[in-house]
Design an enzyme around this catalytic site. Structure first.
Site, PDB file in Angstrom:
ATOM      1  N   HIS A  43       0.872  -1.155   0.000  1.00 54.13           N
ATOM      2  CA  HIS A  43       0.000   0.000   0.000  1.00 54.13           C
ATOM      3  C   HIS A  43       0.915   1.212   0.000  1.00 54.13           C
ATOM      4  O   HIS A  43       1.927   1.232   0.677  1.00 54.13           O
ATOM      5  CB  HIS A  43      -0.866  -0.022   1.263  1.00 54.13           C
ATOM      6  CG  HIS A  43      -1.564   1.272   1.521  1.00 54.13           C
ATOM      7  ND1 HIS A  43      -2.696   1.641   0.864  1.00 54.13           N
ATOM      8  CD2 HIS A  43      -1.276   2.278   2.367  1.00 54.13           C
ATOM      9  CE1 HIS A  43      -3.090   2.829   1.306  1.00 54.13           C
ATOM     10  NE2 HIS A  43      -2.242   3.237   2.228  1.00 54.13           N
ATOM     11  N   CYS A  91      -4.699   2.386  -4.550  1.00 56.33           N
ATOM     12  CA  CYS A  91      -3.888   3.373  -3.853  1.00 56.33           C
ATOM     13  C   CYS A  91      -2.601   3.652  -4.597  1.00 56.33           C
ATOM     14  O   CYS A  91      -2.102   4.781  -4.613  1.00 56.33           O
ATOM     15  CB  CYS A  91      -3.582   2.892  -2.446  1.00 56.33           C
ATOM     16  SG  CYS A  91      -2.810   1.261  -2.405  1.00 56.33           S
TER      17      CYS A  91
END
Lengths: 175, 602
Positions: free
Chosen positions: A46, A116
């Site tokens: 992430h 993301c």
């Protein structure tokens, strides 16, 4: 640390005259620690962008921001310094608002194709003109290329990763 | 207009300032958050000229446009070449809609979350790099470019925080930070635990309790579940909790079991809640009982879940390590605790004679607990309870108990469901039928305070057990004898005072289950005995008898009249001793004889 000091002072100076803001990419390796136990994720990492003293990222709740290291994932595992940007904060905010209305609406989140990391990449580009390391952005396509990935695709389409943070921008809120 | 004469400096200079001049046309992609357009522009245009084109294309005013390239804002006076903008490259565009305020601080403060260390711990060892920036606009301390995201720093941060942050940041934030840190690094948890400071803190239950109570979330929980405050107030429990917290593996296992158990219990509507409450207060004796005797299954299931399901968020898992299922079956394990306030748990193991245990709670509990009450652990508990009337009384008088009884009474469906689930009845559908019919009566009985009081009579309890045993033996030995014995047995054996249930549970045979409000002798040890009808009859009789709401308190003498006579006929002339023995054995002559012989009076 001389280097650290130098960096620090540069940033101070830059910050002081308001013309330059440091931009960093935070990378969270999701395959370790409690994060792994809590949310088995296939996407290995992430990422988020940290600038103006805030961490911005894109998740299931849309574009969110929080105090750096402020999501449930804590501090990032590694960071990449993307350099500085001249873009002032308010401009950036506007930019983000536009993004939020268009390509980065919450429902647009797609685990593999528009996640993301996509966001981080785009924002990084915007702010500094540099891209984030390609291994991050390439990951999804690699996975998707495998038959396994293809098989999982329908499931993955519905998965979103949203580390809970302090709050979302403009009240998007966290989970 | 592609005059390519680059040789003439004058021309070149001209073209630099002249958008329409001779330079190469390049195609530059202009990208907005929403849009993307390719704009052809002379390579040496100025930014202003570029913007002119853009404003036409994007239908925005020129002064609304902000161009960004490579992190730089393109100023009107600049040229494209200056910034290295070439063919095929992308320039970012933001069309300003709002006024460009000098500091977007309003937005800032809104979105810069309430990080605990914000502003406060400016100087502290702070792992977060972009750190403590309260205001982004160039003021304030900068983000430290290098960050030490290691555990120590994290931990140091914690202590630092606790020094500095505690004051101004609120507890919640602190907690959150802690949580975050913990999440990212599992080793940190154990490290924290090992920290002597933390350990000493943890071994101080009071402190922990205060901390926990201070948490608003916790407070909410406490409001909802009074048992939690109970629990918190119990130092023993707290300590256990801490132990558990120290050992993450244990905790994990515990949680897993809890979940399993939870799902088991969930299937029983209503009863679950009641049971839950009941469990909470009984947990101590149960635990100690279970610890040695039994282990994982229904017991710790119950133990694990109840109000911990509510407590979980606050991290006060206070279940001990799972009891050792193969531990020595030691009834004296039940010594440790007694429910709420009873003085001494007689670590009496004397009653080890009877493997059967009165199950005052009847089937309901047992099936609710998935056979919890059938477990050896439970049995030993029951033994203990029967030894210690106080315990029983407390247990029964506890509100939850009543609640449970009430809910059972009001809810015959549950009760019947419970009964059917009861393994005791499993093999005997007829019995189940019976039970179901008798249900209301039975439930009535449960609520009879007299029953309750009798429950607390240890001798009565013992008597129950004895009787039960006796009946059982009879059943196996002489099945045909049962029916005829019953009426006699009833009269003699029943202590009179109605007992809620005298279900004796024997591990060997499928527990006789007599929810019979009557004392024990559930006439139904095994259906296999072939005395089904007899059993049913007996049950019915008993039930009826008690339905009659009798309170025949017969003196032991009267009760054991028959036996006394027999004993004296055998030569035991000491009537007192006989009586004692009979009482002790609940009217079982043989056992009484043994007792008498054992004590060898005159």
């Amino acid at each position: 640390d001389v280097n650290a000091a130098a960096d620090l002072s540069t940033t101070f100076v830059a910050m002081a005259d308001g013309s330059s803001f440091n931009v960093k990419l935070y990378i969270y390796d999701l395959s370790k620690g409690l994060a792994r136990q809590l949310s088995p994720m296939m996407l290995g990492e992430h990422t988020s962008i940290v600038v103006y003293g805030e961490e911005f990222f894109f998740g299931g709740g849309g574009i969110m921001s929080c105090f750096p290291g402020g999501t449930i994932l804590g501090m990032s595992d590694s960071t990449v310094d993307l350099g500085n940007t001249e873009v002032p904060r308010d401009l950036f905010q506007e930019y983000l608002s536009s993004l939020r209305e268009s390509t980065y609406r919450p429902e647009k989140y797609h685990l593999f194709e528009h996640n993301c990391n996509t966001f981080s990449s785009e924002v990084a580009q915007f702010l500094t003109g540099t891209k984030i390391p390609s291994y991050i952005t390439d990951l999804p396509s690699e996975v998707l290329a495998t038959p396994f990935g293809q098989a999982l695709r329908p499931f993955l389409d519905s998965v979103t990763i949203t580390p809970s943070g302090e709050n979302g921008m403009n009240g998007y809120g966290q989970w | 207009m592609a005059e390519n004469s680059g040789t003439d400096p004058a021309v070149e200079t001209n073209t630099e300032e002249n958008a329409a001049a001779s330079a190469t046309i390049i195609k530059v992609t202009v990208k907005t958050p929403k849009d993307k357009e390719e704009i052809a522009i002379a390579e040496d245009s100025s930014v202003a000229q570029f913007k002119e084109e853009i404003s036409k294309r994007f239908k925005a005013k020129q002064d609304q446009l902000v161009l960004i390239f490579a992190g730089k804002i393109l100023k009107d006076g600049d040229t494209l070449g200056q910034h290295g903008i070439k063919d095929g490259l992308t320039v970012h565009l933001v069309i300003k809609t709002a006024q460009k305020s000098s500091s977007g601080s309003s937005q800032t403060s809104a979105s810069s979350g309430p990080g605990p260390s914000q502003g406060n711990t400016a100087g502290t060892a702070n792992p977060s790099p972009a750190g403590n920036l309260g205001t982004p606009q160039g003021s304030g301390p900068s983000p430290t470019p290098t960050q030490p995201p290691n555990v120590l720093a994290g931990f140091g941060d914690l202590s630092g925080l606790s020094n500095l942050g505690m004051g101004s940041a609120n507890f919640m934030e602190l907690q959150q930070q802690m949580q975050r840190q913990l999440m990212s690094n599992p080793e940190m948890l154990s490290q924290i635990m090992e920290n002597p400071l933390v350990q000493s803190m943890m071994s101080n239950p009071d402190l922990m309790r205060q901390m926990i109570v201070a948490n608003p979330q916790m407070q909410q929980l406490m409001e909802r579940n009074p048992e939690i405050s109970h629990m918190l107030n119990n130092p023993e429990l707290m300590r256990q909790t801490m132990e558990l917290a120290r050992n993450p593996a244990m905790m994990q296992e515990m949680m897993r079991n809890q979940d399993r158990a939870l799902s088991n219990l969930e299937s029983i509507p209503g009863g679950y809640n009641a049971l839950r409450r009941m469990y909470t207060d009984i947990q101590e004796p149960m635990f100690s009982a279970a610890r040695e005797q039994f282990g994982n299954n229904p017991f710790s299931a119950l133990g694990g879940n109840t109000d911990n399901s509510g407590v979980q968020p606050s991290r006060t898992e206070n279940r001990e390590p799972l009891p050792n299922p193969w531990g020595p079956p030691d009834a004296s394990a039940a010594t440790t605790t007694t429910a709420s306030g009873t003085a001494t748990t007689t670590s009496s193991t004397t009653s080890s004679t009877t493997p059967s245990v009165s199950n005052p709670l009847g089937i309901s509990s047992s099936s609710l607990g998935n056979g919890m009450f059938n477990s050896p652990g439970m049995q030993s508990l029951m033994q203990q309870i029967s030894e210690n009337p106080q315990l029983m009384q407390n247990m029964l008088s506890a509100p939850y108990m009543r609640t449970m009884m009430q809910s059972l009474a009001q809810n015959p469906d549950i009760a019947s469901q419970v009964f059917t689930n009861n393994p005791l009845f499993a093999g005997n559908p007829q019995l189940q039928e019976q039970m179901r019919q008798q249900l209301p009566v039975f439930l009535q009985q449960m609520q009879n305070p007299e029953s309750l009081s009798v429950m607390t009579n240890p001798r009565a309890m013992r008597a129950l057990m004895q009787i039960q045993e006796g009946l059982q033996t009879l059943q196996t030995e002489a099945p045909g004898l049962m029916p005829s014995l019953i009426p006699g047995g009833m009269a003699a054996g029943i202590p009179g005072a109605p007992l809620p249930t005298g279900v004796n549970v024997t591990p060997e045979n499928p527990p006789p289950s007599g929810p019979a409000p009557a004392p024990a002798p559930t006439p139904t040890p095994t259906p296999a005995a072939g005395t089904n009808t007899a059993q049913q009859q007996l049950m019915q009789q008993m039930l009826q008898m008690f339905a009659g709401g009798n309170a025949l308190t017969q003196t032991p003498e009267v009760r054991f009249q028959q036996q006394l006579e027999q004993l004296s006929a055998m030569g035991f002339i000491n009537r007192e001793a006989n009586l004692q023995a009979l009482i002790a054995t609940g009217g079982d002559i043989n056992a009484a004889i043994e007792r008498l012989l054992g004590s060898q009076p005159s």
